[in-house]
Scaffold this motif. Structure first.
Motif, mmCIF file in Angstrom:
data_model
loop_
_atom_site.group_PDB
_atom_site.id
_atom_site.type_symbol
_atom_site.label_atom_id
_atom_site.label_comp_id
_atom_site.label_asym_id
_atom_site.label_seq_id
_atom_site.Cartn_x
_atom_site.Cartn_y
_atom_site.Cartn_z
ATOM 1 N N PHE A 472 0.995 -0.869 -0.088
ATOM 2 C CA PHE A 472 0.100 0.069 0.097
ATOM 3 C C PHE A 472 0.730 1.185 0.123
ATOM 4 N N ILE A 473 0.318 2.310 -0.561
ATOM 5 C CA ILE A 473 1.109 3.458 -0.623
ATOM 6 C C ILE A 473 -0.031 4.769 -0.948
ATOM 7 N N ASN A 474 0.176 5.324 0.023
ATOM 8 C CA ASN A 474 -1.243 6.864 0.230
ATOM 9 C C ASN A 474 -0.384 7.680 -0.881
ATOM 10 N N LEU A 475 -0.063 7.380 -1.880
ATOM 11 C CA LEU A 475 -0.442 8.292 -3.043
ATOM 12 C C LEU A 475 -1.999 7.555 -3.754
ATOM 13 N N GLY A 476 -1.706 8.767 -4.752
ATOM 14 C CA GLY A 476 -2.896 8.002 -5.583
ATOM 15 C C GLY A 476 -3.313 9.258 -7.134
ATOM 16 N N SER A 477 -4.539 8.825 -7.738
ATOM 17 C CA SER A 477 -4.615 9.918 -8.562
ATOM 18 C C SER A 477 -5.186 11.097 -8.662
ATOM 19 N N VAL A 478 -5.374 11.649 -7.078
ATOM 20 C CA VAL A 478 -5.753 13.120 -6.522
ATOM 21 C C VAL A 478 -4.233 14.093 -6.614
ATOM 22 N N ASP A 479 -3.324 13.237 -6.121
ATOM 23 C CA ASP A 479 -2.032 13.654 -6.559
ATOM 24 C C ASP A 479 -1.164 14.094 -7.792
ATOM 25 N N ASP A 480 -1.797 13.415 -8.974
ATOM 26 C CA ASP A 480 -1.925 13.783 -10.490
ATOM 27 C C ASP A 480 -0.166 12.772 -10.909
ATOM 28 N N PHE A 481 -0.890 11.139 -10.498
ATOM 29 C CA PHE A 481 -0.773 10.738 -10.634
ATOM 30 C C PHE A 481 -0.717 9.212 -11.624
ATOM 31 N N SER A 482 -0.086 8.933 -12.761
ATOM 32 C CA SER A 482 -0.962 7.773 -13.411
ATOM 33 C C SER A 482 -0.673 6.773 -13.176
ATOM 34 N N ARG A 483 -0.370 5.704 -14.079
ATOM 35 C CA ARG A 483 0.173 4.410 -13.272
ATOM 36 C C ARG A 483 2.365 4.256 -13.599
ATOM 37 N N GLY A 484 1.897 5.015 -14.989
ATOM 38 C CA GLY A 484 3.187 5.212 -15.109
ATOM 39 C C GLY A 484 3.899 6.375 -14.251
ATOM 40 N N ASP A 485 3.157 6.655 -13.715
ATOM 41 C CA ASP A 485 4.130 8.332 -13.237
ATOM 42 C C ASP A 485 4.585 7.404 -12.136
ATOM 43 N N LEU A 486 3.421 6.842 -10.898
ATOM 44 C CA LEU A 486 3.458 6.306 -10.101
ATOM 45 C C LEU A 486 4.223 5.191 -10.431
ATOM 46 N N LEU A 487 4.829 4.313 -10.938
ATOM 47 C CA LEU A 487 5.325 3.341 -11.182
ATOM 48 C C LEU A 487 6.998 3.924 -10.911
ATOM 49 N N ASN A 488 6.954 4.936 -12.495
ATOM 50 C CA ASN A 488 8.101 5.970 -12.489
ATOM 51 C C ASN A 488 8.840 6.237 -10.768
ATOM 52 N N TYR A 489 7.528 6.855 -9.678
ATOM 53 C CA TYR A 489 8.434 7.627 -9.071
ATOM 54 C C TYR A 489 8.256 6.328 -7.574
#
Length: 618
Positions: A472-489
């Motif tokens: 689990f990670i407390n970041l999501g789409s409200v933080d302007d992440f796409s799946r690719g962005d989150l993967l990169n992060y």
């Protein structure tokens, strides 16, 4: 007389487009230009990419605007920098015989001060991406109160990219009595909704059936095991020696990794994705247009607006999540009436997606077999023969060397010379494909695809243990992440490779992602003290709403502890993992990169993979 003259286009424009090679209008141009020249209708045009939509709206704008006035009269919105620049250059070329035509391209990734200066000097046509356009409007640096025409080009993609609010804000600054022209390759409900919101009784023109594909494109699919995907991809490329193609991936990381691997294997390839600067992007596209690149590896968003002639193949390394994107991808080939091939490399579980795409585009896919090593060598041999036969000889320059050449070959017969020339390249491919394995998935394996890349591991047997830890990670789409962005992060923060990350499940204010059990310690360590926008980033082992304890985590044994979370402090010892495996997401690769190319760990790649598929390409 040029047929464009009969549509109502004046001679100085017709002369300009004739020099550009415009001989006959395409169907969308032939039917839309007379309607748009009246300037009295809102308009919806549905046509596939590569059918000439830019001229369909660009030529009428040049006829309708008053170029004696130096204020914005037309606004063209499009989804990407590439398309923005392409439209701008096309309109400038159409108007090269006219005077005082000022067209400004407004897009992110370039110096905004330069764009502001161009606007201040005077402009009649603004071509813009929504984000940068809204930025300039908020600076009160442009006045759209006298805009007569707004063009929404590639409207479906702008909405897919999340520009709905930006478009609303931009259009709110334009007059109520303006005319809106909407062009799109597909007509999903979102595009229908925007047409209803901003238009009054629009004239609708549909070229072919909605969402159908170009009739000049052949569609093929190959079924392979996940671990053989990259090797199969390379073999398809080698079987088409004259390929000039675009390879589509889902994410930036996957795009970059495939491109880097192809370069290492001796292919002329490079990546095109959203993390490139405008300068880098321009450099890649220049090389591709000049054909010094044979393969362009791209994401859907990055490839929007690419208008390159004579693309022979589109290869879907990963099928898109949305069927409409397949239409856009395949539309990069078979442009301007030419033919092309669209290829999908899939695992057996994606056959349902192929059938769904068939229903949407109204065309059947051909099931193809990965060629064997002998077939590839034969194809390469005759490609060499054709190249020798068709080579242009510079008689003047080579004449001085002919005596030495003839002396070198004097003891060889004609047949010997031919065999030796052909063998120079042929021997390399013979060695490369010696003992090459069959990469087609056997019938019995199509029911159980083994783990080869993200999202494609076999389901855990009842009572068995998963090889992956769900976090689990407390970041999501409200933080302007796409799946690719989150993967990169995640990869940048934890210092792990994107190819090992499993399924990413993006939610609103939180998300889940999977990593191999043996990598979980590294992830927790990497997120020590991590913050995002000033708040601590929290990582937990996912409980999935169940109290079943996670047993057997590779080198890590998770034990329950009150609180069960990790938030930038020391190593976490608690948490839970759901007992039943989550259903695998259809389509396999769900978030950038891939696990490996050969079924082996990356550090073992130099040793090859039984059959020479990892040996360096000749």
């Amino acid at each position: 007389m040029n047929p464009f003259s009969t549509l109502g286009i004046r001679h100085d424009i017709v002369n300009a487009i004739s020099e550009l090679g415009f001989e006959n209008p395409t169907p969308i141009q032939e039917q839309s230009i007379p309607v748009l020249l009246t300037g009295s209708n809102d308009f919806v045009g549905l046509a596939q990419t590569g059918t000439g939509k830019t001229a369909a709206f660009g030529l009428p704008l040049l006829e309708l605007l008053d170029f004696e006035e130096n204020h914005p009269q037309a606004l063209i919105l499009c989804p990407t920098r590439e398309l923005c620049l392409q439209i701008t250059n096309d309109i400038k070329n159409y108007s090269k015989n006219m005077t005082n035509v000022n067209v400004v391209a407004v897009y992110g990734g370039a110096n905004i001060s330069d764009q502001l200066r161009q606007i201040k000097r005077g402009v009649q046509i603004v071509v813009a991406t929504p984000g940068r356009m809204l930025d300039i409007i908020n600076r009160k640096a442009i006045n759209f109160s006298e805009v007569q025409f707004v063009v929404l080009d590639e409207a479906d993609e702008m909405l897919n990219m999340g520009f709905q609010e930006d478009i609303d804000s931009i259009l709110s600054t334009t007059p109520e009595d303006k005319k809106t022209w909407l062009f799109s390759a597909t007509m999903p409900t979102e595009v229908r909704r925007i047409a209803k919101k901003y238009m009054t009784d629009p004239f609708e023109l549909t070229m072919g059936e909605k969402n159908t594909g170009n009739v000049n494109i052949e569609h093929e699919y190959y079924i392979v095991r996940a671990r053989d995907k990259y090797a199969a991809f390379k073999r398809i490329v080698d079987f088409n020696p004259e390929i000039f193609g675009i390879v589509f991936c889902r994410t930036k990381i996957e795009t970059q990794e495939i491109a880097e691997s192809l370069i290492k294997d001796g292919y002329n390839a490079d990546a095109l994705h959203g993390d490139l600067s405008q300068q880098q992007r321009d450099k890649v596209m220049k090389r591709y247009r000049e054909r010094s690149l044979q393969l362009l590896i791209a994401t859907d968003v990055a490839a929007r607006g690419i208008d390159v002639n004579d693309v022979t193949h589109v290869i879907n390394y990963s099928l898109p999540d949305e069927v409409e994107n397949y239409t856009h991808r395949s539309g990069r080939t078979a442009r301007a009436g030419k033919t092309g091939v669209s290829i999908a490399i899939i695992n057996s579980k994606e056959l349902g997606k192929i059938r769904h795409i068939e229903r949407i585009i109204g065309k059947k896919f051909t099931k193809a077999e990965i060629p064997n090593g002998f077939d590839v060598c034969e194809k390469q041999l005759f490609a060499i023969v054709h190249k020798v036969h068709n080579v242009e000889v510079n008689e003047q320059q080579i004449e001085q060397y002919l005596p030495r050449i003839m002396d070198e070959f004097k003891e060889l017969s004609k047949e010997d010379v031919i065999k030796r020339f052909a063998s120079i390249e042929f021997n390399r491919f013979l060695e490369y494909y010696k003992n090459a394995p069959d990469l087609n998935a056997p019938a019995d394996d199509r029911l159980r695809d083994d783990r080869g890349e993200r999202g494609e591991r076999a389901p855990r047997a009842a009572g068995g243990k998963s090889e992956y830890t769900r976090l689990f990670i407390n970041l999501g789409s409200v933080d302007d992440f796409s799946r690719g962005d989150l993967l990169n992060y995640i990869c940048n923060t934890a210092k792990i490779s994107g190819r090992i990350v499993g399924k990413i499940d993006l939610k609103g204010v939180f998300s889940f992602f999977e990593v191999p059990n043996e990598e979980s310690d590294k992830v927790f360590e990497g997120f020590k003290g991590a913050e995002f926008n000033g708040r601590p980033v929290r990582i937990e082992v996912s409980g999935e709403g169940t109290s079943e304890r996670r047993e057997g985590g590779g080198n890590r044994d998770f034990k329950r502890r009150e609180g069960g979370s990790y938030s930038g402090g020391g190593r976490r010892e608690g948490g839970y993992s759901g007992g039943a495996p989550r259903e695998r997401r259809e389509g396999g690769n769900s978030g950038g990169g891939f696990r490996d190319f050969s079924g082996k760990r990356r550090e073992d790649r130099s040793s090859g993979n039984g059959g020479g598929e990892r040996r360096r390409r000749p």
